[in-house]
Design an enzyme around this catalytic site. Sequence first.
Site, PDB file in Angstrom:
ATOM      1  N   LYS A 240       0.833  -1.195   0.000  1.00 15.24           N
ATOM      2  CA  LYS A 240       0.000   0.000   0.000  1.00 15.24           C
ATOM      3  C   LYS A 240       0.873   1.253   0.000  1.00 15.24           C
ATOM      4  CE  LYS A 240      -3.806  -1.825   2.878  1.00 15.24           C
ATOM      5  NZ  LYS A 240      -4.952  -1.638   1.968  1.00 15.24           N
ATOM      6  N   ARG A 314     -10.287 -11.731   2.520  1.00 15.46           N
ATOM      7  CA  ARG A 314     -11.206 -12.773   2.061  1.00 15.46           C
ATOM      8  C   ARG A 314     -10.546 -14.154   2.076  1.00 15.46           C
ATOM      9  NH1 ARG A 314     -12.031  -9.624  -3.412  1.00 15.46           N
ATOM     10  NH2 ARG A 314     -11.584  -8.004  -1.875  1.00 15.46           N
TER      11      ARG A 314
END
Length: 460
Positions: A240, A314
Amino acid sequence: MSLTFAPASTDSIPLHVVDEGSFSVWLEDQSAEVKTWATVSGFTAAAGQALALPAPDGSIQQALAGFGTKESRARRRFILAAAAQKLPKGTYHIASGLPADQVEVECLGWLLGGYVYDRYRSKSSAAASLVAPENIDAAKVEKMAKAEQLTRDLINTPAADMGPEALETAARDLAQTYDAACSVITGDALLDENLPMIHTVGRAADRAPRLIEIRKGTSGPKLTLVGKGVCFDTGGLNLKPGASMGIMKKDMGGAANVLGLTQMILAADLPVQLRVLIPAVENAVSGNAFRPGDVLTSRKGLTVEINNTDAEGRLVLADALALADEETPDLLISMATLTGAARVAVGPDLAPFYTDDDRDAGALTKAATDTADPVWRMPFHTPYETMIEPDIADLDNAPAGGFAGSITAALFLRRFAGNSRYMHFDIYAWSPKPAPGRSKGGTSQGIRALFTALPDMLDL
């Protein structure tokens, strides 16, 4: 800091809640001194205004809280909490004016307004305290406030002090408080127990990944809660930018919310077979970090092509959901800070949720209104299943194109929930700016609504 009601007292200060439409009528019945004080103070009963009315000796004789108009109340939550922040130090009781159907939620807002995250520095809490009105379930309101305090504290704690092991400690402490069982699978033992994706996501960190489990109850419907516990998310090898990493301590907000909900359920002794699963990891970068292009095999046997290591939540949820489904719970709920797409769709205040069960959706939506805990139903749009099916594996963890990102993430998770009656929350768990009853920082989303709706959803 304790978010509780004050003991009843003969010395508590009467607080009159007045709305703009009826304020002039209320004022007509008051003494000349009260009329003058309200006029010179500029009090108009606008939403969130507060005014202390002095006695001749200088003490507070009574106080006013502005309740605004129906239109102004629709634009904000916790009107009474806004007024409470402006009242002088003292203990108050509601003397008049607060509509009966709003007393409980407004009192909850007052308690929540007293929250302060003070782990690293001393800071005084709200000075004005409230005696619980007789016509509310004060114990229930305090349970909700206590759960909110736990949730906010967990999210607000920096990742250096809230890694997987600290999240485990919090879960163990909660279980011990309510005489529940807690067990943990850590490190390479995850591979032995066939939880490979939890291990893969967390193996690059110097703090071992783990699956935390809490159980309580041997009778009643089976309720299983799964919370994403990514204690810090660098993005992995898809690193990020710094600005996007700034509040990634909140990436375990799903786990924090699940633990807050768990506390309410255990404190209320709901007659359910409760199971809580929290995959706790740190998505870090090192020589053994998983890579874009890797294909992982999940507990369920489905293979997953990794097209973005920053879509790691996820993956850990998938193994936990597959494990949960093996016991065929009557209701399976997951909570996660999963996608930026959900924030684009509904902003930071609404908690988007997915379910195929219209009855559950109706019960939750009603409870959300009753508890000032707004939610919004999103679609499990099955035709989008093709978007999560890549060329070389069963599933894609980050479909290209950027469309329907929250929906495709929810569909991905539904594949692992199997045949269970399943509900998924894609929450933000963060207030970007302070508001009445909601401090800036970590926050709960959807758990008050869930706690209130569960009796209807599970026919308790």
